[in-house]
Structure formats: structure tokens, C-alpha cells
Design a protein around this motif. Structure first.
Motif, PDB file in Angstrom:
ATOM      1  N   THR A  86      -6.288   1.321  -0.918  1.00 31.11           N
ATOM      2  CA  THR A  86      -5.868   2.381  -0.012  1.00 31.11           C
ATOM      3  C   THR A  86      -4.370   2.576  -0.163  1.00 31.11           C
ATOM      4  O   THR A  86      -3.597   1.636   0.066  1.00 31.11           O
ATOM      5  CB  THR A  86      -6.203   2.032   1.451  1.00 31.11           C
ATOM      6  N   THR A 130      -4.634   8.123  -1.242  1.00 26.48           N
ATOM      7  CA  THR A 130      -6.075   7.966  -1.470  1.00 26.48           C
ATOM      8  C   THR A 130      -6.929   8.503  -0.331  1.00 26.48           C
ATOM      9  O   THR A 130      -8.141   8.621  -0.493  1.00 26.48           O
ATOM     10  CB  THR A 130      -6.425   6.484  -1.660  1.00 26.48           C
ATOM     11  N   GLU A 131      -6.329   8.824   0.819  1.00 30.66           N
ATOM     12  CA  GLU A 131      -7.117   9.195   1.989  1.00 30.66           C
ATOM     13  C   GLU A 131      -7.183  10.701   2.223  1.00 30.66           C
ATOM     14  O   GLU A 131      -7.821  11.147   3.180  1.00 30.66           O
ATOM     15  CB  GLU A 131      -6.531   8.523   3.237  1.00 30.66           C
ATOM     16  N   SER A 167       0.809  -1.223   0.000  1.00 34.25           N
ATOM     17  CA  SER A 167       0.000   0.000   0.000  1.00 34.25           C
ATOM     18  C   SER A 167       0.838   1.267   0.000  1.00 34.25           C
ATOM     19  O   SER A 167       0.316   2.352  -0.262  1.00 34.25           O
ATOM     20  CB  SER A 167      -0.936   0.015   1.208  1.00 34.25           C
TER      21      SER A 167
END
Length: 609
Positions: free
Chosen positions: A403, A427-428, A135
């Protein structure tokens, strides 16, 4: 929570500007006016992303991220790409020619997977590598072909057993007399391997030439079959492994699906092709598939999805398969509204929300359907005018939850009074906060204490622009990324800010000295105006008093000054205002008095003479 509330407040009064984003139903796009592969560049980073053309959209498609790998002559920066639900770039890296971008679970953790090698338009790559990224986009595993065989990138699949299936190429000299060629001819043998991801150990290998007759192949040899140009008689275009340990192999050259015993390698059954073993309950609509891609088992092996490159209109298929009765039929088919066709590639993916994603290989497009086959969303990532001409393609497109927490920091670039920020792969991020300091911090341990909040804006798209207030006195900036709960995710490196005089003038910004001079100017102007007003008032006051005293009797003058008081009068009602008659009487009296005074003065002068 206090910081979260402050960020929301600042965002509410700030405008958000971001990257351009996708086109919508653009005829110029599909006509090739923007090139074969329209792209978008950014100011904060040299990264280049695709510019999409959204032909049809629906909220029913708003989940997951699109994974693709543009390839072809028009692609200047090939590599894996992730696109968000709104058509904006999320992450990319220029690995070179890439295929088969997807997300798989491996030992409980998600991995971004793809394969990289030389130019693939012919369908092969030499000495290629398949990657598994965590990730944070770190390369954790690299998988290559075992037994010195090269991965050919037609499919890469991680099984339920946490092993990897990959297609490899193997040029073999063999007897081709059965197809009217010499006994010392050459073929590209269709080979797949199952390998241990962590060690690279070969667990299983299967070769099509040991189990299929050359006469089952559809492609003519023509000028192939030589060592320089071997015959691709099988061409593996998809792999899967079921819970029984057996394999489902797609063959583009034999127009069939083959079910392979996971121990012996024997062919258990075939669907389609010249040696079809199934009864087609759909009047031949199933067993006449052409160049199938990416066949996958679903519903515990009782159904199969695949992409069929049928020349009239390429389509996705959802098949019911009864392995006991040996029957097959179409349950659903997924036909593009514009009858797209493809020369190679394509895929069908069942999504977690029960929708179905279909991609079209050499036609740079994907469509998301309802399970029953109703088109919901359609997107082009290349000009429709140049579909199937080798300029822009993506052999497969997939969609997954993902994520990303990149280890690299956000990228900040200061351009005039704009702070341009992006974070490749994050992505957050929901909010960007711009922070300032008077000097570049020397102690990096407590940076948050050395910077003060300037402004904040919601993230929108890959790149966001924050406006620097004209009255800012700080000379060093950084940006901090926050998630939806107001938690910091990461910050950029501090960047010194030195706007030019022209940039300052453009936004009306001033230095402290300029601000002081402007303040003094306004102060002097205000005091001068006030003094002038007071002087005018005093002069008018004096002139008014002189005129009144000249024209009125002493008693009237004193009354005007407020000294005179009326005599007691039983009829007086307290109202000192004069009636119109009284005003006229006073004016006549004043005029008479004035004439009398002038006449007396004139007689006096005559007597003196």
C-alpha cells in the motif's frame, strides 16, 4: 456519501482513457522489434515504465504487486519498479543500477527494500547501499557493509529477528597452491554479514575461505587469481536464517547449499556440490544442482525452495529435506513451458495464495505456477530475442502486498481539452475528479470550497486522461484522487488553463461573446421565419375567401363561413357532408353560372358599342 454518489454518476457517463499498457502474446515484442527493453512514456510525468508482454494470464494470479529492477545495457532509466496485476506501472524512481526489490516486515511495518550500486552484470557493486522505504516512499533506513566492506548486492534479507543479512565482497590475498596457483594469489572471499538495521552494528560475519576448500569450486581459475582479477571461488547467491539461529547459504561457484552454525560459523551440512552430505531420493535430480540462487527455508526447516540454473532448462525447485536422516528429494519442480535458461540470477517465492513465483534472472521473464507446478501466468519484460545477452535482466523478481501513500502530490498536465493525471506510487486511487475555478486560489486552506466539480473518471493504469467539457468557463483546474469509499486521498497543485484558438475550434468551444452572437443569429432567424409564415397564411386566407365568394351563391358562402344554418327538416340527420352527387351538381351549377355571367357581360358591351 453524496460526493461518492456524484462521482459514480459522472464516471458512468464518461469514457476512460489511460496509458497504453502491456502487449499480449506479441511475436514482434519477443523478436526485438520494439527494442531489447520496450518501455512506455507518459504525458503527465517524465517517468518511464516497462512495457510488458503477457504470454499467459489467469485470474489466479491477480493478487499482489510485482517488484523488479531491470538492469542491463538496454535499460536507460534503471531503478526499482512496482507493477500492478494488469501490467501497469505503479511506482518507480531512477536510483541507478538496482537489485533485489522486495517487501519485508520490520518491527510490524512493511518496508520496500532494494540495493543500489554500480553496474552489476559482473555480479558485484562497490560502495553500494541497501534502502528501506516506508509506505510514503521516504528513505527510513540505509544499510551498508560493516568493517568497511562493500555490499555486493547478491542478496539482501531481513530475518525474523529484525536484523539484516547482506552479502559483501572482500578481496583477499591467499595461498592458491592447492589449485595449482601461486601462494600469493588473490580471491574474492564469499562473505556475509548480519547487522543491526537501526545502528549498523555488526552482529555476525562469516567468510567462506575459512570453512571451504578451494578444490570444491567448479569455476576454473583461467586468467583469474591475480590482484587485478581475483578468483570468485564461492560466490554467495542467497541467504536465509532459521528459527534456530543458523544460516542457509547458497553458493553459485560450488553448486551447493551450506547450513552454517550461527555461533561458530562451522558448516553443519551441505546439499550438492563435490562434498554433498545427503542421500538423494530423486535419483540425483537434487544433488546435481548448478549455480543455485535464493535458497530459502520453509515449513519450519523441513523444506527448501531454490532456483537451479541447470543449463538444459533452468527451473525452480521445492525440496523435502530430512535433516535427521540426511535425505533430500524433489517434491515439486517448476519448468518453464518454453525451456528458458539463464546465465545468472533467478528466484523462487512461495506466495500467500500457495502459488509459486519463479523469475529467470538474465532472461527477462517471470512465471507464476500453481504449487504443483502448473504454469498459470507468464510475462516477459524484455525481448526474448535478447535473453542472456546482458541487455535486459532482473536478478530477482518478487511479488507482495503493498500500500503506497506518496507524500508528493498527483501530477496534472493540461493539453488542449484533456487533463492528463498520474500519481507515482499511489495504490489506493479508484477515481479521479477534475475540479475547476475561475481564478488561481490565494487561500490554500480552503481549496475545496474554491473549486467546483467538473467531471470524474475511474483510474485505469498509471496515467488517466479526463476530457474537459467544451463549454467549461473555468480557467484553473486541479484533480482530486478518491479511494473506493469516496474518501479524498490527495490533490494536485492548481494549474492555469489557456487553450489556443486552434484547440478551441477543434472541439467546437466558443467564448461568451461568440455564444451571444450565435444566440442572436438563431433568434433573428427564428422570428423572420415565423413572420414569413404568418404573412403567407394571411394572404392564402384572403385569396381563398375571394374565390369562394365568387363561385358560390350568398347562401353557400354564408354556409362556408359558418353563418348559414339548415332549415328544419325531419329527414336531416345532422351530417352536413355532401355526397358525391351533390358535389357534382354544385360544380355544374357553378360552371353554368359562370358562363351566364360572361355572356351577359359580352352582350352589354355590344349594346354600348
Amino acid at each position: 456519501m453524496l460526493m461518492h454518489g456524484l462521482l459514480i454518476s459522472l464516471v458512468a457517463i464518461s469514457g476512460v482513457r489511460a496509458d497504453f499498457g502491456p502487449y499480449e502474446q506479441s511475436t514482434a515484442y519477443d523478436d526485438g522489434d520494439y527494442g531489447g527493453w520496450p518501455t512506455e512514456s507518459f504525458r503527465s510525468t517524465p517517468v518511464i515504465g516497462p512495457s510488458l508482454n503477457i504470454l499467459q494470464n489467469s485470474d489466479l494470479c491477480n493478487d499482489g504487486y510485482i517488484m523488479l529492477a531491470p538492469e542491463g545495457n538496454a535499460v536507460r532509466t534503471p531503478g526499482p519498479m512496482i507493477i500492478d496485476q494488469d501490467g501497469h506501472l505503479v511506482w518507480t524512481k531512477q536510483y541507478g543500477q538496482t537489485r533485489d526489490v522486495s517487501v519485508y516486515q520490520f518491527k510490524g511495518d512493511p518496508y520496500l527494500t532494494f540495493c543500489v550500486g554500480p553496474h552489476f552484470i559482473a555480479g558485484y557493486g562497490d560502495a553500494s547501499t541497501c534502502y528501506m522505504l516506508d509506505s510514503s516512499y521516504e528513505e527510513v533506513y540505509k544499510i551498508r557493509g560493516a568493517n568497511d566492506l562493500a555490499v555486493d548486492l547478491n542478496d539482501f534479507h531481513i530475518t525474523r529477528d529484525d536484523t539484516a543479512l547482506l552479502t559483501v565482497r572482500n578481496h583477499v590475498q591467499t595461498d592458491l597452491q592447492s589449485v595449482d596457483r601461486p601462494e600469493d594469489g588473490w580471491i574474492v572471499d564469499g562473505v556475509f554479514q548480519e547487522v543491526n538495521i537501526e545502528t549498523g552494528e555488526l552482529l555476525f560475519q562469516w567468510q567462506a575461505a575459512e570453512h571451504f576448500n578451494f578444490t570444491e569450486a567448479y569455476p576454473e581459475l583461467e586468467d583469474t587469481g591475480t590482484e587485478a582479477n581475483p578468483w570468485d571461488f564461492f560466490h554467495i547467491s542467497g541467504l536465509d536464517k532459521d528459527e534456530k539461529g543458523n544460516f542457509l547459504v547458497s553458493s553459485a561457484s560450488m553448486n551447493c547449499l551450506a547450513y552454517i552454525d550461527g555461533q561458530s560459523g562451522d558448516v553443519i551440512w551441505k546439499v550438492g556440490g563435490k562434498d554433498n552430505m545427503f542421500e538423494d531420493l530423486s535419483d540425483g535430480d537434487t544433488t546435481t544442482i548448478i549455480q543455485p540462487y535464493r535458497a530459502r527455508f520453509t515449513e519450519d526447516g523441513n523444506a527448501i525452495t531454490l532456483f537451479d540454473t541447470t543449463e538444459s532448462a533452468s527451473r525452480g525447485l521445492f525440496l523435502d529435506v530430512d535433516q535427521e536422516k540426511m535425505t533430500v528429494q524433489v517434491r515439486y519442480q517448476y519448468l518453464n513451458p518454453t525451456d528458458l535458461t539463464t546465465k545468472f540470477g533467478g528466484s523462487v517465492q512461495l506466495l500467500d495464495n500457495s502459488n509459486v513465483l519463479v523469475s529467470y534472472g538474465s532472461s527477462a521473464a517471470w512465471t507464476e505456477y500453481s504449487l504443483e507446478g502448473n504454469p498459470l501466468c507468464e510475462v516477459h519484460f524484455g525481448s526474448a530475442f535478447q535473453f542472456n545477452d546482458d541487455r535486459i535482466a532482473s536478478q530477482h523478481v518478487s511479488k507482495h502486498a503493498w500500500t503506497g501513500h506518496p507524500k508528493t502530490p498527483p501530477t496534472l498536465k493540461l493539453i488542449g481539452y484533456e487533463a492528463v493525471v498520474s500519481w507515482n506510487g499511489a495504490t489506493e486511487v479508484v477515481t479521479w475528479a477534475l475540479e475547476g475555478s475561475s481564478t488561481i486560489p490565494t487561500n490554500k486552506k480552503n481549496l475545496s470550497e474554491q473549486f467546483t466539480l467538473i467531471t470524474a473518471q475511474f483510474k485505469e493504469g498509471f496515467e488517466t486522461v479526463l476530457s474537459i467539457p467544451p463549454d467549461t468557463s473555468e480557467h484553473v483546474f486541479r484533480v482530486v484522487a478518491f479511494d473506493r469509499d469516496g474518501n479524498p486521498l490527495g490533490s494536485s497543485d492548481p494549474v492555469a488553463w489557456n487553450p489556443t484558438p486552434e484547440e478551441m475550434a477543434a472541439v467546437g468551444a466558443m467564448t461568451a461573446a461568440q455564444k451571444w452572437k450565435l444566440f442572436v443569429f438563431f433568434l433573428v432567424g427564428f422570428l423572420s421565419a415565423a413572420a414569413l409564415a404568418v404573412g403567407v397564411w394571411v394572404i392564402r386566407r384572403r385569396l381563398t375567401r375571394g374565390v369562394v365568394k365568387l363561385e358560390q351563391s350568398e347562401e353557400e358562402y354564408e354556409r362556408a363561413r359558418g353563418v348559414w344554418k339548415p332549415a328544419a327538416d325531419p329527414d336531416y340527420n345532422g351530417d352536413e357532408r355532401l355526397s358525391d352527387d351533390e358535389i357534382g351538381l354544385l360544380e355544374n351549377q357553378a360552371e353554368t353560372n359562370s358562363r351566364t355571367s360572361i355572356e351577359k357581360e359580352a352582350l352589354k358591351r355590344e349594346e354600348e358599342l
